[in-house]
Scaffold this motif. Structure first.
Motif, mmCIF file in Angstrom:
data_model
loop_
_atom_site.group_PDB
_atom_site.id
_atom_site.type_symbol
_atom_site.label_atom_id
_atom_site.label_comp_id
_atom_site.label_asym_id
_atom_site.label_seq_id
_atom_site.Cartn_x
_atom_site.Cartn_y
_atom_site.Cartn_z
ATOM 1 N N LEU A 50 6.497 13.936 -1.601
ATOM 2 C CA LEU A 50 5.688 13.196 -0.629
ATOM 3 C C LEU A 50 5.544 11.735 -1.054
ATOM 4 C CD1 LEU A 50 2.885 15.851 0.054
ATOM 5 C CD2 LEU A 50 4.601 15.061 1.681
ATOM 6 N N GLY A 51 5.408 11.510 -2.365
ATOM 7 C CA GLY A 51 5.309 10.142 -2.870
ATOM 8 C C GLY A 51 6.583 9.356 -2.647
ATOM 9 N N VAL A 52 7.723 9.985 -2.918
ATOM 10 C CA VAL A 52 9.024 9.319 -2.706
ATOM 11 C C VAL A 52 9.203 8.997 -1.225
ATOM 12 C CG1 VAL A 52 11.515 9.661 -2.758
ATOM 13 C CG2 VAL A 52 10.119 10.336 -4.719
ATOM 14 N N ARG A 53 8.839 9.950 -0.380
ATOM 15 C CA ARG A 53 8.967 9.726 1.063
ATOM 16 C C ARG A 53 8.091 8.575 1.524
ATOM 17 N NH1 ARG A 53 7.599 14.265 5.737
ATOM 18 N NH2 ARG A 53 8.023 12.926 7.548
ATOM 19 N N LEU A 54 6.860 8.526 1.012
ATOM 20 C CA LEU A 54 5.945 7.467 1.396
ATOM 21 C C LEU A 54 6.449 6.107 0.915
ATOM 22 C CD1 LEU A 54 3.276 6.468 2.574
ATOM 23 C CD2 LEU A 54 2.166 7.091 0.442
ATOM 24 N N ALA A 99 9.543 5.329 0.150
ATOM 25 C CA ALA A 99 10.787 4.997 0.834
ATOM 26 C C ALA A 99 10.542 4.462 2.231
ATOM 27 C CB ALA A 99 11.687 6.219 0.885
ATOM 28 N N SER A 100 9.467 4.955 2.857
ATOM 29 C CA SER A 100 9.161 4.505 4.223
ATOM 30 C C SER A 100 8.807 3.034 4.253
ATOM 31 C CB SER A 100 8.013 5.318 4.810
ATOM 32 O OG SER A 100 6.785 5.048 4.141
ATOM 33 N N ALA A 101 8.447 2.481 3.101
ATOM 34 C CA ALA A 101 8.145 1.051 3.037
ATOM 35 C C ALA A 101 9.395 0.214 3.242
ATOM 36 C CB ALA A 101 7.508 0.706 1.677
ATOM 37 N N TRP A 102 10.539 0.805 2.931
ATOM 38 C CA TRP A 102 11.795 0.069 3.040
ATOM 39 C C TRP A 102 12.579 0.399 4.298
ATOM 40 C CZ3 TRP A 102 11.351 -3.565 -0.371
ATOM 41 C CH2 TRP A 102 10.678 -3.320 -1.567
ATOM 42 N N ILE A 103 12.456 1.658 4.740
ATOM 43 C CA ILE A 103 13.285 2.056 5.884
ATOM 44 C C ILE A 103 12.482 2.060 7.181
ATOM 45 C CG2 ILE A 103 14.781 3.444 4.434
ATOM 46 C CD1 ILE A 103 13.364 5.929 5.320
ATOM 47 N N GLY A 104 11.134 1.769 7.071
ATOM 48 C CA GLY A 104 10.305 1.693 8.266
ATOM 49 C C GLY A 104 9.841 3.023 8.786
ATOM 50 N N LEU A 111 0.824 -1.202 0.000
ATOM 51 C CA LEU A 111 0.000 0.000 0.000
ATOM 52 C C LEU A 111 0.863 1.258 0.000
ATOM 53 C CD1 LEU A 111 -2.880 1.021 0.020
ATOM 54 C CD2 LEU A 111 -2.861 0.942 2.507
ATOM 55 N N LYS A 112 1.950 1.234 0.758
ATOM 56 C CA LYS A 112 2.855 2.379 0.772
ATOM 57 C C LYS A 112 3.483 2.600 -0.596
ATOM 58 C CE LYS A 112 4.207 2.378 5.659
ATOM 59 N NZ LYS A 112 5.340 2.257 6.607
ATOM 60 N N ILE A 113 3.894 1.519 -1.248
ATOM 61 C CA ILE A 113 4.527 1.630 -2.564
ATOM 62 C C ILE A 113 3.530 2.138 -3.599
ATOM 63 C CG2 ILE A 113 5.606 0.317 -4.432
ATOM 64 C CD1 ILE A 113 6.821 -1.498 -2.289
ATOM 65 N N VAL A 114 2.325 1.571 -3.577
ATOM 66 C CA VAL A 114 1.293 1.999 -4.524
ATOM 67 C C VAL A 114 0.905 3.457 -4.274
ATOM 68 C CG1 VAL A 114 -1.101 1.665 -5.243
ATOM 69 C CG2 VAL A 114 0.385 -0.316 -4.920
ATOM 70 N N GLY A 115 0.702 3.808 -3.013
ATOM 71 C CA GLY A 115 0.333 5.181 -2.684
ATOM 72 C C GLY A 115 1.426 6.165 -3.062
#
Length: 209
Positions: A198-202, A204-209, A77-81
């Protein structure tokens, strides 16, 4: 009854503070209002509000618990969003500068597209699931009746509609739109860059938590 009133008094200020804070929804809505006019901005506002309603109902039935139990789903969901926000940002960045008379004609966006963009932008934001899940978990107990819970959900939904309609109405006014017309190229690139970031941050958060 006192429990229900106390619940509303506790949640409504928190929800308002979160709702008015800048984010992908507000950037998307303001850009739509400035470039496509009040009608399309209203449709985007309704899409955002419906997305909020979906997340609230989902939180009530335990979507946040499901996402916590299935990390892969939350990751997806994070990656898609994030990808969707990047897509919107790139489209804004590449958009042509508006010409005189173009405002209010939709700027290439159909009515359905505006509603859909608002809805998808909200539904693809897992922070909404975390927010509503935490709010419901923190404040809702077995003592809270279903009627009170239903009233709370609809009040938050109406609050979301009201706030986003105010934004749509305000920023579609000529006082805002005339300067936007003169500087639409630069503003589109700034808004596009913000959405993409904001999309890159979202994502990226899928990988770095």
């Amino acid at each position: 009854m006192k429990i229900s009133v106390d619940l509303l008094l506790a949640i409504l200020p928190i929800h308002f503070a979160v709702m008015v804070s800048p984010g992908p929804n507000s950037v998307l809505l303001l850009t739509t209002a400035l470039s496509s006019g009040r009608s399309n901005a209203m449709r985007a506002a309704l899409g955002i509000a419906v997305g909020t309603l979906v997340w609230m109902v989902g939180a009530m039935v335990g979507v946040s618990v499901i996402l916590e139990a299935l990390p892969a789903l939350g990751l997806a969901l994070k990656i898609v969003g994030g990808g969707y926000l990047i897509y919107l940002g790139v489209r804004l960045w590449k958009a042509d500068k508006l010409k005189p008379g173009a405002l209010g004609k939709g700027n290439g966006s159909s009515q359905g597209n505006c509603f859909r963009r608002g809805l998808i932008a909200n539904l693809t934001n897992p922070k909404s699931a975390a927010y509503f899940g935490s709010i419901f978990a923190a404040f809702l107990t077995k003592e809270v009746p279903v009627v009170a819970l239903t009233i709370m959900i609809w009040l938050l939904f109406l609050m979301s509609i009201a706030w986003h309609v105010v934004l749509a109405t305000t920023f579609s006014a000529n006082a805002f739109r005339d300067p936007y017309l003169r500087h639409s190229g630069l503003i589109n690139r700034i808004a596009g860059a913000i959405l993409a970031a904001l999309g890159v941050r979202l994502a990226a958060s899928a990988w770095i938590g």
